[in-house]
Design an enzyme around this catalytic site. Structure first.
Site, PDB file in Angstrom:
ATOM      1  N   ASP A  41     -62.215   7.095 -23.450  1.00 25.42           N
ATOM      2  CA  ASP A  41     -63.125   7.120 -22.297  1.00 25.42           C
ATOM      3  C   ASP A  41     -64.336   6.214 -22.509  1.00 25.42           C
ATOM      4  O   ASP A  41     -64.780   6.013 -23.637  1.00 25.42           O
ATOM      5  CB  ASP A  41     -63.598   8.565 -22.053  1.00 25.42           C
ATOM      6  CG  ASP A  41     -64.250   8.723 -20.697  1.00 25.42           C
ATOM      7  OD1 ASP A  41     -64.001   7.881 -19.812  1.00 25.42           O
ATOM      8  OD2 ASP A  41     -65.010   9.690 -20.522  1.00 25.42           O
ATOM      9  N   ASN A  43     -64.646   3.062 -20.745  1.00 25.24           N
ATOM     10  CA  ASN A  43     -64.331   1.650 -20.474  1.00 25.24           C
ATOM     11  C   ASN A  43     -65.190   1.076 -19.350  1.00 25.24           C
ATOM     12  O   ASN A  43     -65.680  -0.047 -19.432  1.00 25.24           O
ATOM     13  CB  ASN A  43     -62.858   1.493 -20.064  1.00 25.24           C
ATOM     14  CG  ASN A  43     -61.908   1.961 -21.132  1.00 25.24           C
ATOM     15  OD1 ASN A  43     -62.324   2.201 -22.259  1.00 25.24           O
ATOM     16  ND2 ASN A  43     -60.636   2.083 -20.791  1.00 25.24           N
ATOM     17  N   GLY A  44     -65.331   1.857 -18.284  1.00 20.50           N
ATOM     18  CA  GLY A  44     -66.076   1.383 -17.114  1.00 20.50           C
ATOM     19  C   GLY A  44     -67.535   1.136 -17.468  1.00 20.50           C
ATOM     20  O   GLY A  44     -68.111   0.099 -17.116  1.00 20.50           O
ATOM     21  N   ARG A  54     -65.214  -3.172 -13.979  1.00 18.81           N
ATOM     22  CA  ARG A  54     -64.732  -2.027 -14.768  1.00 18.81           C
ATOM     23  C   ARG A  54     -63.400  -2.335 -15.457  1.00 18.81           C
ATOM     24  O   ARG A  54     -63.142  -1.891 -16.572  1.00 18.81           O
ATOM     25  CB  ARG A  54     -64.542  -0.809 -13.856  1.00 18.81           C
ATOM     26  CG  ARG A  54     -65.810  -0.182 -13.344  1.00 18.81           C
ATOM     27  CD  ARG A  54     -65.481   0.979 -12.398  1.00 18.81           C
ATOM     28  NE  ARG A  54     -64.590   1.931 -13.018  1.00 18.81           N
ATOM     29  CZ  ARG A  54     -64.993   2.907 -13.853  1.00 18.81           C
ATOM     30  NH1 ARG A  54     -66.264   3.068 -14.123  1.00 18.81           N
ATOM     31  NH2 ARG A  54     -64.110   3.726 -14.386  1.00 18.81           N
ATOM     32  N   SER A  86     -55.044  10.067 -16.286  1.00 19.12           N
ATOM     33  CA  SER A  86     -54.932  11.495 -15.970  1.00 19.12           C
ATOM     34  C   SER A  86     -54.394  11.695 -14.554  1.00 19.12           C
ATOM     35  O   SER A  86     -54.424  10.776 -13.724  1.00 19.12           O
ATOM     36  CB  SER A  86     -56.306  12.178 -16.099  1.00 19.12           C
ATOM     37  OG  SER A  86     -57.108  11.870 -14.982  1.00 19.12           O
ATOM     38  N   THR A  87     -53.951  12.915 -14.289  1.00 24.17           N
ATOM     39  CA  THR A  87     -53.479  13.229 -12.926  1.00 24.17           C
ATOM     40  C   THR A  87     -54.637  13.140 -11.921  1.00 24.17           C
ATOM     41  O   THR A  87     -54.389  13.063 -10.724  1.00 24.17           O
ATOM     42  CB  THR A  87     -52.848  14.641 -12.864  1.00 24.17           C
ATOM     43  OG1 THR A  87     -53.721  15.563 -13.538  1.00 24.17           O
ATOM     44  CG2 THR A  87     -51.485  14.678 -13.522  1.00 24.17           C
ATOM     45  N   GLU A  88     -55.873  13.152 -12.406  1.00 23.61           N
ATOM     46  CA  GLU A  88     -57.033  13.025 -11.520  1.00 23.61           C
ATOM     47  C   GLU A  88     -57.453  11.567 -11.338  1.00 23.61           C
ATOM     48  O   GLU A  88     -58.239  11.251 -10.435  1.00 23.61           O
ATOM     49  CB  GLU A  88     -58.222  13.834 -12.074  1.00 23.61           C
ATOM     50  CG  GLU A  88     -58.064  15.335 -11.956  1.00 23.61           C
ATOM     51  CD  GLU A  88     -56.993  15.910 -12.867  1.00 23.61           C
ATOM     52  OE1 GLU A  88     -56.901  15.470 -14.034  1.00 23.61           O
ATOM     53  OE2 GLU A  88     -56.221  16.771 -12.410  1.00 23.61           O
ATOM     54  N   ASN A  89     -56.977  10.685 -12.203  1.00 25.55           N
ATOM     55  CA  ASN A  89     -57.404   9.281 -12.111  1.00 25.55           C
ATOM     56  C   ASN A  89     -56.865   8.569 -10.860  1.00 25.55           C
ATOM     57  O   ASN A  89     -57.315   7.477 -10.519  1.00 25.55           O
ATOM     58  CB  ASN A  89     -57.037   8.496 -13.380  1.00 25.55           C
ATOM     59  CG  ASN A  89     -57.886   8.852 -14.579  1.00 25.55           C
ATOM     60  OD1 ASN A  89     -57.427   8.808 -15.724  1.00 25.55           O
ATOM     61  ND2 ASN A  89     -59.145   9.202 -14.357  1.00 25.55           N
ATOM     62  N   TRP A  90     -55.916   9.214 -10.141  1.00 23.68           N
ATOM     63  CA  TRP A  90     -55.463   8.654  -8.856  1.00 23.68           C
ATOM     64  C   TRP A  90     -56.584   8.634  -7.842  1.00 23.68           C
ATOM     65  O   TRP A  90     -56.490   7.957  -6.816  1.00 23.68           O
ATOM     66  CB  TRP A  90     -54.287   9.470  -8.297  1.00 23.68           C
ATOM     67  CG  TRP A  90     -53.062   9.443  -9.159  1.00 23.68           C
ATOM     68  CD1 TRP A  90     -52.619  10.466  -9.954  1.00 23.68           C
ATOM     69  CD2 TRP A  90     -52.121   8.373  -9.325  1.00 23.68           C
ATOM     70  NE1 TRP A  90     -51.465  10.084 -10.607  1.00 23.68           N
ATOM     71  CE2 TRP A  90     -51.139   8.805 -10.230  1.00 23.68           C
ATOM     72  CE3 TRP A  90     -52.030   7.081  -8.789  1.00 23.68           C
ATOM     73  CZ2 TRP A  90     -50.066   8.004 -10.622  1.00 23.68           C
ATOM     74  CZ3 TRP A  90     -50.966   6.286  -9.182  1.00 23.68           C
ATOM     75  CH2 TRP A  90     -50.000   6.752 -10.091  1.00 23.68           C
ATOM     76  N   SER A 214     -61.655  17.428 -19.556  1.00 20.73           N
ATOM     77  CA  SER A 214     -61.045  16.653 -18.463  1.00 20.73           C
ATOM     78  C   SER A 214     -59.521  16.844 -18.375  1.00 20.73           C
ATOM     79  O   SER A 214     -58.766  15.875 -18.236  1.00 20.73           O
ATOM     80  CB  SER A 214     -61.398  15.163 -18.591  1.00 20.73           C
ATOM     81  OG  SER A 214     -62.797  14.975 -18.592  1.00 20.73           O
TER      82      SER A 214
HETATM   83  C1  IPE Z   1     -60.437  11.252 -18.965  1.00 20.36           C
HETATM   84  O1  IPE Z   1     -61.469  10.403 -18.609  1.00 20.36           O
HETATM   85  C2  IPE Z   1     -59.115  10.611 -18.692  1.00 20.36           C
HETATM   86  C3  IPE Z   1     -58.780   9.464 -19.525  1.00 20.36           C
HETATM   87  C4  IPE Z   1     -59.522   8.969 -20.464  1.00 20.36           C
HETATM   88  C5  IPE Z   1     -57.517   8.854 -19.243  1.00 20.36           C
HETATM   89  P1  IPE Z   1     -62.134  10.451 -17.163  1.00 20.36           P
HETATM   90  O2  IPE Z   1     -63.147   9.376 -17.143  1.00 20.36           O
HETATM   91  O3  IPE Z   1     -61.087  10.406 -16.124  1.00 20.36           O
HETATM   92  O4  IPE Z   1     -62.806  11.887 -17.153  1.00 20.36           O
HETATM   93  P2  IPE Z   1     -64.026  12.433 -16.305  1.00 20.36           P
HETATM   94  O5  IPE Z   1     -63.762  12.105 -14.865  1.00 20.36           O
HETATM   95  O6  IPE Z   1     -65.260  11.766 -16.800  1.00 20.36           O
HETATM   96  O7  IPE Z   1     -64.050  13.903 -16.584  1.00 20.36           O
HETATM   97  C1  IPE Z   2     -61.415   5.597 -19.478  1.00 20.08           C
HETATM   98  O1  IPE Z   2     -62.553   4.884 -19.138  1.00 20.08           O
HETATM   99  C2  IPE Z   2     -60.152   5.006 -18.926  1.00 20.08           C
HETATM  100  C3  IPE Z   2     -59.490   5.832 -17.934  1.00 20.08           C
HETATM  101  C4  IPE Z   2     -59.916   6.972 -17.497  1.00 20.08           C
HETATM  102  C5  IPE Z   2     -58.274   5.320 -17.377  1.00 20.08           C
HETATM  103  P1  IPE Z   2     -63.273   5.116 -17.749  1.00 20.08           P
HETATM  104  O2  IPE Z   2     -62.688   4.179 -16.755  1.00 20.08           O
HETATM  105  O3  IPE Z   2     -63.239   6.530 -17.363  1.00 20.08           O
HETATM  106  O4  IPE Z   2     -64.729   4.663 -18.102  1.00 20.08           O
HETATM  107  P2  IPE Z   2     -66.071   5.371 -17.647  1.00 20.08           P
HETATM  108  O5  IPE Z   2     -65.986   6.796 -18.093  1.00 20.08           O
HETATM  109  O6  IPE Z   2     -66.144   5.253 -16.165  1.00 20.08           O
HETATM  110  O7  IPE Z   2     -67.144   4.632 -18.353  1.00 20.08           O
HETATM  111 MG    MG Z   3     -64.448   8.087 -17.827  1.00 25.15          MG
END
Ligand code: IPE
Ligand code: IPE
Ligand code: MG
Length: 260
Positions: A41, A43-44, A54, A86-90, A214
């Protein structure tokens, strides 16, 4: 727990480690966690701090993943589960979701041979639903097939993974097989998880300064040790993994009992 020595011997005859560094003497090789689960987590935020899109942060996370995997191999970890989608990342913007699908697919294509040569078995945890493009599923299947007999370490990619979805899928499969209520035990549910052969994580690491799970491995982490830190995933390196292992080795695990 497992000893690092046998693993190291086998590992060193494979592809040379691109960044070999000594394992800290402070790590007790007889108490290395057998299974580490990592939330990739941040990356963005890493990209935003640099004025980049991002998606550049996701790309930069590849080096972190490969270095952490080599570090895990070197120290003798048997299973490394990484949270990739994750299933929520959609819920993210369509462009980012599309990028992540393509990125994970190309990462598998680019890295599978190298991982295969060092003895890594690539597996996946998650739902194979219709939202995942077919080409991604095909590449997942190819990587799994190519590496299925490897035994040095499992790299389990949690992709379209949700802990609640996994529990639902496990219970559904018991119901579909007509298992009666009195036979729904912890063992029965555990046997229907995505990878029942992989032991529960000893250690869960969440970088990026977020202090939550998460929806990661909800069933499996009942007694895992949790380590949090502020490192954004693209900056993560095996030294950070070693530091987490040291922290883990300083913990006392009781599993609800008392110290003997
Ligand atoms: C958890 O990170 C999922 C992955 C790293 C793949 P998220 O960035 O999706 O989690 P939240 O939204 O901050 O809880
Ligand atoms: C984790 O990094 C990658 C995935 C969830 C796919 P994020 O994209 O969640 O990065 P932040 O948390 O927004 O910095
Ligand atoms: Mg994140």
């Amino acid at each position: 727990m497992c000893s690092a020595s046998g693993v190291l011997r086998r590992y060193l005859v494979g592809v040379p480690d691109p960044r070999p560094i000594p394992i800290p003497a402070s790590i007790d090789s007889s108490r290395v966690p057998e299974h580490i689960a990592l939330v990739m987590d941040g990356n963005g935020r890493w990209a935003q701090q640099r004025g980049l899109p991002r998606t550049d942060g996701h790309s930069a996370g590849e080096e972190a993943l490969v270095d952490a995997a080599y570090g895990a191999l070197a120290v003798g970890v048997k299973h490394l589960t990484v949270y990739a989608f994750s299933t929520e990342n959609w819920r993210r913007p369509l462009d980012e979701v599309r990028f992540l699908m393509g990125f994970n697919e190309s990462l598998l294509r680019r890295r599978r041979d190298e991982l295969n040569e060092v003895g890594v078995r690539i597996t996946f945890s998650g739902r194979r639903d219709r939202r995942v493009p077919r080409s991604v599923l095909r590449n997942m299947d190819e990587a799994a097939e190519l590496t299925k007999n490897n035994r040095v370490m499992t790299l389990n990619l949690a992709f379209n993974y949700g802990g609640r979805a996994e529990i639902i899928d496990a219970v559904k499969s018991l119901v579909e097989d007509g298992i009666p209520a009195h036979k729904i035990t912890e063992k029965a549910i555990a046997s229907r998880l995505y990878h029942p052969e992989i032991p529960d994580p000893d250690l869960v690491i969440r970088p990026s300064g977020e202090y939550r799970i998460s929806n990661f491995l909800l069933w499996e982490i009942a007694y895992s040790e949790l380590v949090f830190n502020d490192i954004l995933w693209p900056d993560y390196r095996r030294e950070d993994l070693y530091a987490a292992i040291e922290e883990y080795q300083g913990r006392q695990r009781r599993f609800g009992g008392v110290e003997s």
